[in-house]
Design an enzyme around this catalytic site. Structure first.
Site, mmCIF file in Angstrom:
data_model
loop_
_atom_site.group_PDB
_atom_site.id
_atom_site.type_symbol
_atom_site.label_atom_id
_atom_site.label_comp_id
_atom_site.label_asym_id
_atom_site.label_seq_id
_atom_site.Cartn_x
_atom_site.Cartn_y
_atom_site.Cartn_z
ATOM 1 N N GLU A 105 40.499 -29.897 -53.424
ATOM 2 C CA GLU A 105 41.320 -31.039 -52.993
ATOM 3 C C GLU A 105 40.531 -32.341 -52.975
ATOM 4 O O GLU A 105 40.910 -33.292 -52.293
ATOM 5 C CB GLU A 105 41.924 -30.773 -51.611
ATOM 6 C CG GLU A 105 42.759 -29.530 -51.497
ATOM 7 C CD GLU A 105 44.074 -29.577 -52.278
ATOM 8 O OE1 GLU A 105 44.220 -30.462 -53.151
ATOM 9 O OE2 GLU A 105 44.920 -28.719 -52.032
ATOM 10 N N HIS A 162 41.706 -31.284 -43.480
ATOM 11 C CA HIS A 162 42.901 -30.663 -44.068
ATOM 12 C C HIS A 162 42.894 -29.193 -43.693
ATOM 13 O O HIS A 162 41.882 -28.511 -43.898
ATOM 14 C CB HIS A 162 42.884 -30.817 -45.599
ATOM 15 C CG HIS A 162 43.797 -29.841 -46.305
ATOM 16 N ND1 HIS A 162 45.149 -29.768 -46.054
ATOM 17 C CD2 HIS A 162 43.537 -28.881 -47.229
ATOM 18 C CE1 HIS A 162 45.680 -28.816 -46.799
ATOM 19 N NE2 HIS A 162 44.723 -28.254 -47.513
ATOM 20 N N HIS A 214 45.455 -25.348 -42.944
ATOM 21 C CA HIS A 214 46.701 -24.613 -43.089
ATOM 22 C C HIS A 214 47.170 -24.181 -41.688
ATOM 23 O O HIS A 214 47.447 -23.007 -41.449
ATOM 24 C CB HIS A 214 46.501 -23.397 -43.993
ATOM 25 C CG HIS A 214 46.146 -23.765 -45.409
ATOM 26 N ND1 HIS A 214 45.921 -22.830 -46.393
ATOM 27 C CD2 HIS A 214 45.970 -24.977 -46.010
ATOM 28 C CE1 HIS A 214 45.629 -23.445 -47.541
ATOM 29 N NE2 HIS A 214 45.643 -24.752 -47.331
ATOM 30 N N TYR A 230 56.834 -38.441 -27.363
ATOM 31 C CA TYR A 230 56.136 -39.732 -27.582
ATOM 32 C C TYR A 230 54.825 -39.576 -28.332
ATOM 33 O O TYR A 230 54.358 -40.510 -28.988
ATOM 34 C CB TYR A 230 55.947 -40.466 -26.244
ATOM 35 C CG TYR A 230 54.780 -39.997 -25.411
ATOM 36 C CD1 TYR A 230 54.906 -38.966 -24.489
ATOM 37 C CD2 TYR A 230 53.536 -40.604 -25.547
ATOM 38 C CE1 TYR A 230 53.836 -38.545 -23.733
ATOM 39 C CE2 TYR A 230 52.450 -40.187 -24.787
ATOM 40 C CZ TYR A 230 52.603 -39.159 -23.881
ATOM 41 O OH TYR A 230 51.535 -38.742 -23.136
ATOM 42 N N HIS A 236 52.447 -25.997 -47.666
ATOM 43 C CA HIS A 236 50.987 -26.017 -47.752
ATOM 44 C C HIS A 236 50.335 -26.115 -46.366
ATOM 45 O O HIS A 236 49.742 -25.154 -45.910
ATOM 46 C CB HIS A 236 50.559 -27.175 -48.672
ATOM 47 C CG HIS A 236 49.127 -27.155 -49.071
ATOM 48 N ND1 HIS A 236 48.668 -27.670 -50.262
ATOM 49 C CD2 HIS A 236 48.022 -26.709 -48.436
ATOM 50 C CE1 HIS A 236 47.370 -27.513 -50.353
ATOM 51 N NE2 HIS A 236 46.954 -26.937 -49.249
ATOM 52 N N TYR A 269 44.843 -47.634 -25.573
ATOM 53 C CA TYR A 269 44.668 -46.416 -24.761
ATOM 54 C C TYR A 269 43.339 -45.763 -25.134
ATOM 55 O O TYR A 269 43.211 -45.134 -26.187
ATOM 56 C CB TYR A 269 45.826 -45.461 -25.045
ATOM 57 C CG TYR A 269 45.797 -44.179 -24.238
ATOM 58 C CD1 TYR A 269 46.156 -44.170 -22.895
ATOM 59 C CD2 TYR A 269 45.412 -42.972 -24.817
ATOM 60 C CE1 TYR A 269 46.128 -43.004 -22.151
ATOM 61 C CE2 TYR A 269 45.388 -41.791 -24.085
ATOM 62 C CZ TYR A 269 45.746 -41.820 -22.744
ATOM 63 O OH TYR A 269 45.722 -40.668 -22.014
HETATM 64 P P1 13P Z 1 39.105 -25.419 -51.281
HETATM 65 O O1 13P Z 1 38.369 -24.173 -50.801
HETATM 66 O O2 13P Z 1 38.901 -25.633 -52.765
HETATM 67 O O3 13P Z 1 38.744 -26.597 -50.434
HETATM 68 O O4 13P Z 1 40.652 -25.156 -51.142
HETATM 69 C C1 13P Z 1 41.217 -24.777 -49.924
HETATM 70 C C2 13P Z 1 42.558 -25.377 -49.721
HETATM 71 O O5 13P Z 1 43.032 -25.377 -48.622
HETATM 72 C C3 13P Z 1 43.300 -25.951 -50.866
HETATM 73 O O6 13P Z 1 44.350 -26.729 -50.407
#
Ligand code: 13P
Length: 221
Positions: free
Chosen positions: A80, A99, A101, A124, A166, A219
């Site tokens: 990514e 990022h 999941h 809120y 995702h 805040y």
């Molecule tokens: P990578 O291990 O290549 O970072 O991929 C993991 C991932 O969550 C792809 O969206």
């Protein structure tokens, strides 16, 4: 902070994500803006390597300014890297990106309603992401420029978004700030899902969300 310390901080944060309930296995990726002697760039987790096998030498540096980014590392950067690269290129407020999941974010991001409307102002704390709602970036195959383009659009005036089919991502002024927002977003996603099961929430008005955004601007401890 030295570059080695920054690399270790990225690994430590990535390892902590599972304990915070926002990730599992080697899913997700983490990066931090890191300029090298005039060269704008960032440090990012390697692709597909479990975080508990990751050492500081596995973290990859990439340039931001170059059209074809320079990649410096013995591993391949996260698949990514495009949305990490594009967010650092276009968002001065992004010093770190998380990022994941996260399960409730990922579940909500599979619903047509969420893909259309995002998470609305049911609480809120939605304003913590920067606006009246939290958008869901449309689906595109992981690692593609199309996904990066969708993420950038969903992040306009926002610090976090869902990603259809995702997961989610959050940016921050530091690794800690990006992680804290990612944890908050997962809490919001879980709570919103509960309200949907209970019949659906009432929503806060645009006027009230503006008031909350104003209060959040000062805040801090
Ligand atoms: P990578 O291990 O290549 O970072 O991929 C993991 C991932 O969550 C792809 O969206």
């Amino acid at each position: 902070m030295t570059e080695d310390q920054a690399r270790q901080a990225i690994i430590d944060l990535a390892l902590s994500m599972t304990g915070h309930g926002i990730n599992h296995g080697s899913a997700g990726n983490v990066s931090m803006r890191w300029n090298r002697g005039g060269g704008d760039g960032f440090l990012v987790t390697p692709s597909a390597l479990p975080y508990d096998q990751c050492t500081i030498d596995d973290i990859v540096w990439m340039s931001v300014a170059a059209h074809e980014p320079v990649i410096d590392g013995r591993r391949r950067p996260s698949s990514e890297w495009r949305f990490h690269h594009d967010l650092y290129a276009h968002r001065a407020d992004a010093q770190a990106i998380v990022h994941t999941h996260a399960p409730h974010c990922a579940a909500l991001a599979c619903l047509p309603r969420i893909q259309r409307e995002g998470i609305p102002a049911f609480h809120y704390m939605v304003a913590l992401a920067g606006g009246h709602d939290i958008r869901c970036a449309p689906y595109a195959t992981f690692g593609t420029q199309a996904l990066s383009d969708h993420v950038l659009a969903a992040m306009a005036d926002r610090r976090a978004c869902l990603m259809a089919h995702h997961g989610m991502l959050a940016i921050g002024a530091s690794l800690e700030a990006a992680l804290a927002l990612a944890i908050e977003l997962e809490w919001l996603a879980r709570t919103y899902a509960q309200t949907l099961q209970l019949g659906g929430p009432a929503l806060l008005s645009a006027q009230e969300m503006d008031r909350v955004l104003e209060k959040f601007s000062s805040y801090r401890p």
